[in-house]
Design a protein around this motif. Structure first.
Motif, short mmCIF file in Angstrom:
data_model
loop_
_atom_site.label_atom_id
_atom_site.label_comp_id
_atom_site.label_asym_id
_atom_site.label_seq_id
_atom_site.Cartn_x
_atom_site.Cartn_y
_atom_site.Cartn_z
N LYS A 1 0.84 -1.20 0.00
CA LYS A 1 0.00 0.00 0.00
C LYS A 1 0.88 1.25 0.00
N GLY A 2 0.50 2.19 -0.86
CA GLY A 2 1.24 3.44 -0.96
C GLY A 2 2.53 3.33 -1.74
N LEU A 3 2.83 2.14 -2.30
CA LEU A 3 4.05 1.96 -3.07
C LEU A 3 3.78 1.29 -4.42
N SER A 4 3.07 0.16 -4.41
CA SER A 4 2.91 -0.65 -5.63
C SER A 4 2.07 0.02 -6.70
N ASP A 5 1.32 1.06 -6.33
CA ASP A 5 0.52 1.77 -7.34
C ASP A 5 1.00 3.20 -7.53
N THR A 6 2.27 3.45 -7.16
CA THR A 6 2.82 4.80 -7.27
C THR A 6 4.00 4.83 -8.24
N PHE A 7 4.58 6.01 -8.40
CA PHE A 7 5.66 6.17 -9.36
C PHE A 7 6.84 5.25 -9.07
N VAL A 8 7.17 5.06 -7.81
CA VAL A 8 8.37 4.28 -7.45
C VAL A 8 8.28 2.83 -7.91
N ALA A 9 7.06 2.31 -8.08
CA ALA A 9 6.90 0.92 -8.53
C ALA A 9 7.46 0.72 -9.93
N GLY A 10 7.57 1.79 -10.69
CA GLY A 10 8.08 1.69 -12.05
C GLY A 10 9.52 1.20 -12.12
N PHE A 11 10.30 1.45 -11.09
CA PHE A 11 11.69 0.98 -11.10
C PHE A 11 11.74 -0.55 -11.08
N MET A 12 10.90 -1.16 -10.23
CA MET A 12 10.84 -2.62 -10.20
C MET A 12 10.28 -3.17 -11.51
N TRP A 13 9.26 -2.51 -12.05
CA TRP A 13 8.59 -3.04 -13.24
C TRP A 13 9.48 -2.93 -14.48
N LEU A 14 10.07 -1.76 -14.70
CA LEU A 14 10.90 -1.60 -15.89
C LEU A 14 12.16 -2.46 -15.80
N ASP A 15 12.74 -2.56 -14.61
CA ASP A 15 13.93 -3.40 -14.47
C ASP A 15 13.58 -4.87 -14.71
N LYS A 16 12.40 -5.29 -14.26
CA LYS A 16 11.99 -6.68 -14.48
C LYS A 16 11.79 -6.95 -15.97
#
Length: 545
Positions: free
Chosen positions: A351-366
């Motif tokens: 909550k407060g992380l997985s649907d925010t801008f910072v989650a993009g680092f994990m997603w794009l790196d994956k």
């Protein structure tokens, strides 16, 4: 001169192989100024080639816990958003698929089925959710999510029955969005001898065949947790036999005799889970078209912002992938490997992380690392559904990871090229880079164009030096930053592309997502806490021609 950047470059070009190295030496700068990054690339050969639907998405089966919520799939807005992610698989599954049974309410003849409204040519225009009903369903879904979250916490799942209507709505959504449906069947329907009871699946398959619904199939979700969820234990060998049984049923069908079957959708490996995978492959490898497993970096209930930016956390994907691929290669060499479900944090997201801008680092790196490791497809949990790791929020508005996914789809091709990043002190950890041929199907860039995408996990900016042959190419930059500056911006649910906040033009129209041209020979500048795509249209990469 001390305040002026002095760049000394040593360039080695081996034109016959297409391999280039650039090293740059600069005087020491203040820590807050920028990190200088240099690249080694090989443009002569394709390192890996992934599926054209590499970035795919899921709709969580929780949506059918009350069938009325399936009508959200007729929202024109949601269809517009989904269509921008095609080509892709759409997986319908998850925890609740093993508590769902098909409960047909109409026993019409095949002829009547084939004449139903769902087979009409103009179904995509005719079957649209009225705005007032959409508003009401979205409000009620917010309350439904609270109930679903409670079930997840208590691990007490109610049985769910779904009708032909749910199947029709799901299929029309995927068909109108240009996606390819993968339907997850219930594996916890067991006989007294603990083999899979296929009778309900046969009924569903017969219905789907009568409607000529073209789709693929899965059986079960995370079988390693059946005992915790339902008090049922299925070992790997029996699991494989269950898939063999399903494959035989599919082969009896004129429509599905050559359709895709994927599994076993195990969680990321731990000792007993690896044994489960080995047993499954021993008896069921020949039944499946790709071996699927699930990956999340962290527990959504006890993670932190720092985890989302930690290169060591991001590197765990490689460790787990190597374990799975080693097991598969020993038992079933050459079998395709998919992340059948994946996102940032398990347990419904953080909550407060997985649907925010910072989650993009994990997603794009994956996306970058997964392709480099040879994973064939990544299915993102979720497009919509319960939890906080979705691409589209409760109002059906796109979140930062959605925009990132659309740009990836448009700009990144399936051919993976070799690239490494170095700073003055050696291999850089905070700037991560990946290189692909540019997507030829959705862009008009020249043959030989390449797309470099990069992440800056630091608050300070980075400057990327590229090989001379590439730097002589004009470039187009697509830089994604939070709407707000600094660390606070990492929690934002809005994202800027080249300085402009991204939002839909209207319910049926996405913004143009234009890049910014860069003059030939310029370094690539990557702001702190940002990620970007750079299309080098005149790279003339041998591997991409």
């Amino acid at each position: 001169m001390s305040g002026i950047s002095i760049l000394a470059c040593v360039m080695i070009s081996m034109l016959s192989s297409g391999y280039y190295v650039v090293a740059s030496v600069e005087p020491a700068r203040y820590e807050w100024d920028f990190e200088s990054v240099n690249l080694n690339v090989d443009l002569s050969r394709v390192l890996k080639k992934v599926n054209g639907r590499f970035l795919s998405v899921a709709i969580d089966a929780s949506l059918v816990a009350e069938e009325k919520f399936m009508y959200l799939l007729t929202s024109p807005k949601l269809r517009t958003l989904a269509k921008a992610l095609s080509p892709a698989f759409l997986r319908f599954g998850g925890t609740r698929q093993d508590f769902m049974t098909f409960n047909p309410t109409f026993l019409h003849s095949n002829e009547n089925h084939n004449n139903s409204v769902f087979d009409a040519d103009d179904i995509c225009e005719r079957l649209e959710l009225p705005p007032l009903l959409e508003k009401r369903l979205k409000q009620e879904w917010t309350l439904q999510e609270v109930l679903l979250d409670k079930e997840d916490l208590q691990r007490k799942y109610r049985s769910v029955k779904f009708t032909e209507c749910a199947v029709d709505l799901l299929y029309s959504f995927t068909n109108c969005s240009g996606l390819d449906l993968i339907f997850g069947l219930n594996e916890l329907l067991r006989t007294s001898g603990n083999s899979w009871d296929s009778s309900n699946a046969r009924t569903l398959l017969q219905y789907c065949e009568s409607k000529q619904y073209s789709m693929s199939w899965e059986l079960g979700n995370e079988p390693n947790s059946y005992e915790k969820k339902a008090g049922i234990r299925v070992d790997g060998y029996q699991l494989g036999q269950d898939f063999v049984q399903l494959r035989k049923i599919l082969q009896e069908s004129k429509l599905y005799n050559n359709t895709g079957l994927y599994g076993p959708d195990i969680s990321q490996p731990r000792d007993h889970r690896r044994d489960l995978l080995e047993g499954f492959l021993e008896s069921g490898a020949e039944a499946i078209d790709a071996c699927t497993w699930h990956h999340y970096y962290v527990n959504g209930r006890d993670t932190s912002l720092e985890d989302f930016l930690d290169p060591e956390v991001l590197n765990t994907l490689a460790l787990k992938t190597h374990e799975v691929m080693e097991t598969i290669e020993l038992t079933s060499p050459g079998k395709k490997v998919w992340l059948g479900e994946t996102s940032s944090a398990y347990g419904g997201g953080a909550k407060g992380l997985s649907d925010t801008f910072v989650a993009g680092f994990m997603w794009l790196d994956k996306l970058g690392l997964g392709a480099k490791l040879g994973l064939d497809v990544l299915i993102r949990q979720v497009l919509i559904g319960s939890g906080t790791y979705h691409l589209v929020d409760e109002n059906l508005d796109p979140l930062p990871d959605y925009w990132l996914s659309v740009l990836y789809k448009r700009l990144v091709g399936p051919e993976v090229l070799s690239i490494e990043a170095f700073s003055i002190l050696g291999k850089t950890k905070r700037v991560r880079v990946y290189l692909h041929c540019t997507n030829k199907k959705s862009t008009s860039y020249k043959s030989g164009a390449v797309t470099l995408f990069a992440l800056n996990l630091s608050k300070g900016p980075a400057r990327i030096s590229v090989p001379v042959t590439i730097s002589n190419s004009t470039a187009e930059a697509f830089v994604l930053q939070s709407e707000q500056p600094g660390e606070e911006g990492l929690y934002s649910k809005s994202v800027k592309l080249n300085g402009e906040v991204l939002k839909m033009v209207d319910e049926r129209t996405l913004p143009s997502l234009q890049g910014t041209p860069l003059p030939a020979g310029e370094h690539l500048r990557l702001p702190g806490y940002s990620f970007a795509f750079y299309v080098l249209s005149e790279a003339q990469a041998l591997a991409c021609r």
